[in-house]
Write a protein that holds these residues in place. Structure first.
Motif, PDB file in Angstrom:
ATOM      1  N   THR A  15       5.134   4.794  -9.641  1.00 60.59           N
ATOM      2  CA  THR A  15       5.768   4.185 -10.843  1.00 60.59           C
ATOM      3  C   THR A  15       7.262   4.646 -10.711  1.00 60.59           C
ATOM      4  O   THR A  15       7.666   5.713 -10.712  1.00 60.59           O
ATOM      5  CB  THR A  15       5.017   4.809 -11.842  1.00 60.59           C
ATOM      6  N   ILE A  16       7.799   3.583 -10.905  1.00 58.60           N
ATOM      7  CA  ILE A  16       9.448   3.735 -11.156  1.00 58.60           C
ATOM      8  C   ILE A  16       9.679   3.548 -12.701  1.00 58.60           C
ATOM      9  O   ILE A  16       9.344   2.565 -13.156  1.00 58.60           O
ATOM     10  CB  ILE A  16      10.172   2.591 -10.403  1.00 58.60           C
ATOM     11  N   SER A  75       6.693   8.703 -14.405  1.00 61.05           N
ATOM     12  CA  SER A  75       7.330   8.126 -13.620  1.00 61.05           C
ATOM     13  C   SER A  75       7.398   9.175 -12.111  1.00 61.05           C
ATOM     14  O   SER A  75       7.308  10.094 -12.226  1.00 61.05           O
ATOM     15  CB  SER A  75       8.660   7.821 -13.830  1.00 61.05           C
ATOM     16  N   ASP A  76       7.538   8.434 -10.785  1.00 60.28           N
ATOM     17  CA  ASP A  76       7.740   9.146  -9.751  1.00 60.28           C
ATOM     18  C   ASP A  76       9.297   9.270  -9.544  1.00 60.28           C
ATOM     19  O   ASP A  76       9.788  10.018  -8.942  1.00 60.28           O
ATOM     20  CB  ASP A  76       7.062   8.408  -8.443  1.00 60.28           C
ATOM     21  N   VAL A  77      10.033   8.329 -10.092  1.00 62.88           N
ATOM     22  CA  VAL A  77      11.334   8.301  -9.877  1.00 62.88           C
ATOM     23  C   VAL A  77      11.949   7.754 -11.058  1.00 62.88           C
ATOM     24  O   VAL A  77      11.121   6.672 -11.637  1.00 62.88           O
ATOM     25  CB  VAL A  77      12.109   7.519  -8.781  1.00 62.88           C
ATOM     26  N   VAL A  78      13.055   7.862 -11.656  1.00 59.16           N
ATOM     27  CA  VAL A  78      13.573   7.027 -12.749  1.00 59.16           C
ATOM     28  C   VAL A  78      15.269   6.483 -12.382  1.00 59.16           C
ATOM     29  O   VAL A  78      15.761   7.477 -11.870  1.00 59.16           O
ATOM     30  CB  VAL A  78      13.681   8.117 -14.017  1.00 59.16           C
ATOM     31  N   THR A  79      15.459   5.490 -13.088  1.00 62.09           N
ATOM     32  CA  THR A  79      16.549   4.684 -12.783  1.00 62.09           C
ATOM     33  C   THR A  79      17.151   4.238 -14.254  1.00 62.09           C
ATOM     34  O   THR A  79      16.149   4.198 -15.191  1.00 62.09           O
ATOM     35  CB  THR A  79      16.393   3.690 -11.852  1.00 62.09           C
ATOM     36  N   TYR A  80      18.087   3.604 -14.105  1.00 64.27           N
ATOM     37  CA  TYR A  80      18.476   2.833 -15.432  1.00 64.27           C
ATOM     38  C   TYR A  80      19.341   1.665 -15.398  1.00 64.27           C
ATOM     39  O   TYR A  80      20.015   1.337 -13.913  1.00 64.27           O
ATOM     40  CB  TYR A  80      19.492   3.779 -16.323  1.00 64.27           C
TER      41      TYR A  80
END
Length: 365
Positions: A15-16, A75-80
């Motif tokens: 999940t992102i 989340s396994d990684v987060v962005t914006y």
């Protein structure tokens, strides 16, 4: 590397998390789905464009502690998707989960003064500038630049907002600082440029950097109107954009896609106008003219996958649909060699980006 260090690429089904639910978040979620990932959106507006295509939405403010904790847990990684995410929020996420691009990039891009100083430190040329904190500072800046320049808020300005242009101003500047909101300002030299261009670059976990071809941009009322590729610039100028992009992403220890805007001067030299630590409107053309779009490239970068080929298979012109221009969609769909993308926004307001389209043609035609 910011946050928990990853040692291998995200597996399909991971999940992102995406902070921000606008059209850029929407296109990132679509690209993530194509690569087998799930997405969760943090956005205070219910039924936002990104949530329409994501697996889940957390409806809360970007700085809500409980919502941030939930996003990190899911989340396994987060962005914006936009650069005005609160830095404190990004830093709070970066403890329990990797955050890409790194919060440092947010700090730099959110303040025009910090951004300009950082670019200078990295050896990147920009327009001359002065810090303005009151009317007296503005008077000094106007005198130093011959009454001509652009006064901008240091923070929160975009699409031409928070700006005032001066041309041969010789009056009393008293009251202008207050009229601009009484906030920190930057006065920039007004550049006599031949054209505006931008480049989309990406840097992966392993330091690999890829750049797309520079696009030539035309703005209307401060909002991007068209991006044309190839740009009308010499090969040496194109190479200089790539060199600048390499220097910037290395200086920021960057992971993900970044947009960098330039002024091209009469002699072909460049000045960086601004950076955007995210996928960028002037890179939407990659969706139609490249095998790997900027959106997929960003997902690849933050997931630890190999970066994709940035070779252009077509020349193209991307055009934004602003406000009521979205009504052109049926006619546009009748055209050959055109890729249309609408953003799922219910209300077409003046100045609001409702979608974009890209006309493609054979390279060199």
């Amino acid at each position: 590397m910011i946050g928990r260090t990853k040692t291998k690429p995200l597996a399909p089904g991971a999940t992102i998390g995406i902070v921000g639910g606008g059209q850029l978040g929407r296109m990132l979620a679509m690209a993530a789905a194509r690569l087998g990932y799930r997405t969760v959106i943090l956005e205070p507006q219910a039924d936002c464009p990104a949530a329409q295509v994501a697996n889940r939405q957390i409806v809360a403010a970007y700085d809500d502690p409980d919502a941030l904790a939930q996003l990190a847990q899911l989340s396994d990684v987060v962005t914006y998707e936009f650069e005005n995410v609160p830095v404190a929020a990004a830093n709070s996420l970066a403890g329990p989960v990797p955050v890409y691009p790194p919060p440092k990039a947010l700090e730099v891009s959110q303040d025009r003064l910090v951004e300009k100083r950082s670019l200078k430190t990295a050896g990147i040329a920009t327009a001359n500038f002065l810090h303005v904190n009151n009317d007296a500072d503005l008077a000094v800046a106007l005198a130093g630049f011959g009454g001509t320049g652009v006064l901008k808020t240091c923070r929160m300005g975009y699409d031409g907002k928070g700006q005032r242009v001066f041309r041969n101003f010789s009056g009393d500047p008293t009251g202008i600082y207050a009229a601009m909101g009484g906030v920190p300002l930057i006065f920039e030299q007004l550049i006599a440029f031949e054209r505006e261009i931008s480049i989309i670059a990406a840097r992966g976990w392993d330091g690999t950097i890829r750049c797309y071809d520079p696009a030539e941009n035309v703005h209307r009322a401060g909002i991007l109107h068209t991006s044309t590729v190839p740009a009308r610039i010499p090969a040496a100028t194109a190479e200089a954009t790539r060199a600048a992009a390499f220097a910037i992403v290395e200086a920021l220890d960057y992971i993900g896609v970044i947009g960098i805007e330039f002024f091209v001067l009469a002699d072909g030299s460049l000045l960086v106008n601004e950076i955007a630590p995210r996928v960028h409107n002037s890179g939407h053309w990659t969706e139609a003219a490249c095998a790997v779009s900027q959106f997929e490239q960003h997902i690849r970068a933050i997931a630890g996958l190999p970066l994709g080929d940035t070779t252009r298979h077509s020349d193209c012109v991307m055009e934004n649909l602003i406000g009521d221009e979205v009504a052109r969609a049926p006619a546009l769909l009748a055209e050959p060699n055109l890729v249309l993308h609408l953003y799922g926004k219910a209300e077409a307001r003046p100045g609001r980006k409702m979608g974009h389209f890209t006309r493609i043609r054979p390279v060199g035609s």
